[in-house]
Scaffold this motif. Structure first.
Motif, PDB file in Angstrom:
ATOM      1  N   LYS A 129       1.534 -25.035   2.882  1.00  0.00           N
ATOM      2  CA  LYS A 129       2.356 -26.166   3.327  1.00  0.00           C
ATOM      3  C   LYS A 129       1.761 -27.461   2.786  1.00  0.00           C
ATOM      4  O   LYS A 129       0.549 -27.591   2.600  1.00  0.00           O
ATOM      5  CB  LYS A 129       2.452 -26.211   4.851  1.00  0.00           C
ATOM      6  N   VAL A 130       2.641 -28.406   2.520  1.00  0.00           N
ATOM      7  CA  VAL A 130       2.237 -29.688   1.951  1.00  0.00           C
ATOM      8  C   VAL A 130       1.400 -30.453   2.967  1.00  0.00           C
ATOM      9  O   VAL A 130       1.798 -30.605   4.131  1.00  0.00           O
ATOM     10  CB  VAL A 130       3.466 -30.521   1.537  1.00  0.00           C
ATOM     11  N   SER A 139      -1.690 -29.370  -1.030  1.00  0.00           N
ATOM     12  CA  SER A 139      -1.191 -28.427  -0.036  1.00  0.00           C
ATOM     13  C   SER A 139      -2.322 -27.569   0.517  1.00  0.00           C
ATOM     14  O   SER A 139      -3.330 -27.348  -0.153  1.00  0.00           O
ATOM     15  CB  SER A 139      -0.112 -27.519  -0.644  1.00  0.00           C
ATOM     16  N   CYS A 199       4.342 -22.951  -8.638  1.00  0.00           N
ATOM     17  CA  CYS A 199       4.687 -22.798  -7.224  1.00  0.00           C
ATOM     18  C   CYS A 199       6.026 -23.482  -6.974  1.00  0.00           C
ATOM     19  O   CYS A 199       6.431 -24.374  -7.731  1.00  0.00           O
ATOM     20  CB  CYS A 199       3.615 -23.417  -6.327  1.00  0.00           C
ATOM     21  N   TYR A 200       6.704 -23.071  -5.913  1.00  0.00           N
ATOM     22  CA  TYR A 200       7.963 -23.704  -5.520  1.00  0.00           C
ATOM     23  C   TYR A 200       7.764 -24.400  -4.182  1.00  0.00           C
ATOM     24  O   TYR A 200       7.248 -23.806  -3.226  1.00  0.00           O
ATOM     25  CB  TYR A 200       9.085 -22.683  -5.413  1.00  0.00           C
ATOM     26  N   ILE A 201       8.162 -25.663  -4.132  1.00  0.00           N
ATOM     27  CA  ILE A 201       8.079 -26.442  -2.899  1.00  0.00           C
ATOM     28  C   ILE A 201       9.479 -26.567  -2.313  1.00  0.00           C
ATOM     29  O   ILE A 201      10.415 -26.970  -3.018  1.00  0.00           O
ATOM     30  CB  ILE A 201       7.482 -27.839  -3.171  1.00  0.00           C
ATOM     31  N   ARG A 243      14.640 -25.806  -4.141  1.00  0.00           N
ATOM     32  CA  ARG A 243      13.206 -25.709  -4.364  1.00  0.00           C
ATOM     33  C   ARG A 243      12.811 -26.571  -5.560  1.00  0.00           C
ATOM     34  O   ARG A 243      13.574 -26.744  -6.506  1.00  0.00           O
ATOM     35  CB  ARG A 243      12.787 -24.260  -4.588  1.00  0.00           C
ATOM     36  N   LEU A 280      -1.134 -29.859  -6.760  1.00  0.00           N
ATOM     37  CA  LEU A 280       0.068 -29.502  -7.510  1.00  0.00           C
ATOM     38  C   LEU A 280       0.643 -30.734  -8.205  1.00  0.00           C
ATOM     39  O   LEU A 280       0.570 -31.848  -7.682  1.00  0.00           O
ATOM     40  CB  LEU A 280       1.128 -28.914  -6.571  1.00  0.00           C
ATOM     41  N   ILE A 338      10.332 -34.283  -0.670  1.00  0.00           N
ATOM     42  CA  ILE A 338       9.182 -33.562  -0.119  1.00  0.00           C
ATOM     43  C   ILE A 338       8.637 -34.307   1.100  1.00  0.00           C
ATOM     44  O   ILE A 338       8.477 -35.523   1.082  1.00  0.00           O
ATOM     45  CB  ILE A 338       8.090 -33.390  -1.192  1.00  0.00           C
ATOM     46  N   SER A 384       6.174 -29.297   4.227  1.00  0.00           N
ATOM     47  CA  SER A 384       7.139 -28.562   3.397  1.00  0.00           C
ATOM     48  C   SER A 384       6.475 -27.287   2.885  1.00  0.00           C
ATOM     49  O   SER A 384       5.300 -27.280   2.511  1.00  0.00           O
ATOM     50  CB  SER A 384       7.588 -29.413   2.209  1.00  0.00           C
ATOM     51  N   VAL A 439       5.273 -24.256   0.584  1.00  0.00           N
ATOM     52  CA  VAL A 439       4.883 -24.085  -0.810  1.00  0.00           C
ATOM     53  C   VAL A 439       4.741 -22.592  -1.079  1.00  0.00           C
ATOM     54  O   VAL A 439       3.916 -21.914  -0.465  1.00  0.00           O
ATOM     55  CB  VAL A 439       3.539 -24.800  -1.119  1.00  0.00           C
ATOM     56  N   GLU A 440       5.572 -22.071  -1.983  1.00  0.00           N
ATOM     57  CA  GLU A 440       5.563 -20.639  -2.292  1.00  0.00           C
ATOM     58  C   GLU A 440       4.858 -20.392  -3.622  1.00  0.00           C
ATOM     59  O   GLU A 440       5.154 -21.037  -4.631  1.00  0.00           O
ATOM     60  CB  GLU A 440       6.994 -20.104  -2.368  1.00  0.00           C
TER      61      GLU A 440
END
Length: 436
Positions: free
Chosen positions: A21-22, A32, A43-45, A54, A69, A78, A82, A84-85
């Motif tokens: 998470k951010v 994050s 990564c996807y946020i 995303r 990131l 953002i 949020s 983060v994947e």
């Protein structure tokens, strides 16, 4: 693959999705808490809990157990916490013949908003340069279609050359001429950090419809995030490598490598690197050779590369210009004084050099260019005396010859934008000057 092999592959698949998470955003940098990831991974946020939208970002560093990131798009939505994947993979682009004639963004997607064609191949944007011992020697000239280059600065197939110039002296127009008129099989043109207005102008005016038929343009404009500008340069180089691996003669043109260095400086400073020479961080000088060495010859094909270098105040010794000049196989200097006189292309042949010309040109060609350079040099050394009328004819035979041939050579070096000249024609025309 048989059923047993498929079952074994299923057992090896990682079915977990890892999230973090951010924690905070400072300037360009997103920090994050988690997820488990590595440098260079994408990564996807997710700005909201719906997971419908995303924002792609790349892992550029770590700080006290936190992940740093850098976004590849805008970050306005953002917020704290949020999601983060982690993808566990670096950035990949699609490459293929179907992209020829298209204008792409820094991530290799069409700028017109359409979807990518089918039948493309995935390639990572980061790759190692060819093994030095597997690079064939440069032994054959490529025709650039520019008289001054083909005669005085012969370029070999697989050579890497810098075009050094200040702003407004004709870099883009020169690149358009080379793209339209060169003997390469395909052109890859990277417009990095350019003004948005200039992208379409370059494609429609400088490149033209004929040039676009064998060209892929990659554009990452100045308003886009720093990491996306860097990825634009890597994407263009990756596309060039794809066609080189198919055995083609590729012409890669990047305008400009200076703006790639500036983008890398932004990333480095945001991560916390100390500024070094003129504010450039150490990672800039580590990144440049990695990027520039990827072009050149390989066992399969070749990438002949032109990299433009912006020189502040026409200072040829500023850090990026000095570094790039030491890496490449030659440099072409565009002179503002020539441009101000309406001389196009404004190439100063006395300040420019091709380091492989002696290996790819015959003896007659080398003797012609050596004689022409000597005459131009003699004229420039005595130009002040000649211009004020202080030189008396007959004082020096060398200067007399220079005064006689100087206008002819300068007229020869001028070339209209859409004037098509082959390398053989350029040498023959130079020979005619001395045989008249």
């Amino acid at each position: 693959m048989n059923i047993k092999g498929i079952l074994e592959e299923i057992d090896r698949i990682d079915t977990y999705k890892r999230f973090g998470k951010v924690n905070r955003v400072i300037g360009l940098m997103i920090e994050s808490i988690g997820p488990k990831t590595s440098i260079g991974d994408v990564c996807y946020i997710y700005p909201s809990d719906t997971l419908e939208k995303r924002i792609p970002a790349e892992v550029v560093g770590f700080r006290e157990q936190h992940v740093l990131l850098m976004p590849l798009t805008t970050i306005q939505e953002i917020a704290p916490n949020s999601l983060v994947e982690a993808t566990g993979k670096p950035l990949q682009i699609k490459a293929g013949d179907a992209l020829v004639g298209q204008v792409l963004d820094g991530l290799g997607k069409p700028l017109n908003g359409q979807s990518l064609p089918l039948g493309l191949h995935s390639r990572p944007t980061e790759a190692a340069p060819p093994n030095p011992m597997n690079r064939p020697r440069i032994q054959e000239q490529i025709s650039c279609g520019v008289r001054a280059i083909d005669s005085f600065l012969s370029i070999g197939i697989g050579q890497r050359v810098g075009i050094f110039a200040g702003s407004g002296v004709g870099k883009s127009t020169l690149l358009g001429m080379i793209a339209r008129q060169s003997s390469a099989d395909i052109n890859i043109i990277a417009l990095i950090g350019e003004r948005g207005r200039e992208v379409r102008e370059f494609v429609e005016h400088d490149l033209g419809e004929e040039g676009l038929k064998k060209t892929i343009v990659v554009a990452a404009t100045s308003d886009q995030p720093a990491l996306l500008r860097i990825k634009g340069a890597l994407t263009a180089t990756t596309l060039a490598e794809y066609f080189r691996d198919k055995g083609m003669k590729v012409m890669l043109m990047m305008d400009s490598v200076t703006r790639v260095a500036m983008a890398q400086r932004e990333v480095g400073l945001a991560v916390g690197e100390p500024p070094a020479t003129k504010g450039y961080t150490p990672s800039v000088f580590a990144q440049l050779p990695k990027l520039l060495e990827r072009s050149g010859t390989s066992e399969n094909g070749s990438i002949t590369a032109f990299y433009t270098v912006l020189v502040d105040g026409d200072d040829m010794n500023e850090p990026i210009a000095d570094t790039v000049r030491g890496i490449l196989d030659g440099h072409i200097v565009l002179d503002r004084n020539l441009a101000n006189k309406g001389h196009f292309p404004s190439i100063n042949v006395l300040k420019s050099v091709s380091r492989v010309m002696n290996n790819i040109s015959n003896q007659n060609h080398l003797e012609l260019t050596s004689k022409a350079r000597e005459l131009l040099s003699s004229y420039q050394e005595s130009e002040d005396l000649i211009s004020i009328g202080a030189y008396k004819q007959g004082t020096s035979k060398k200067v007399d010859d220079a005064i006689s041939f100087y206008p002819k050579i300068m007229d020869y070096l001028r070339q209209a934008t859409y004037e098509d000249v082959t390398a053989d024609q350029a040498v023959n025309e130079l020979s005619q000057i001395f045989n008249e």
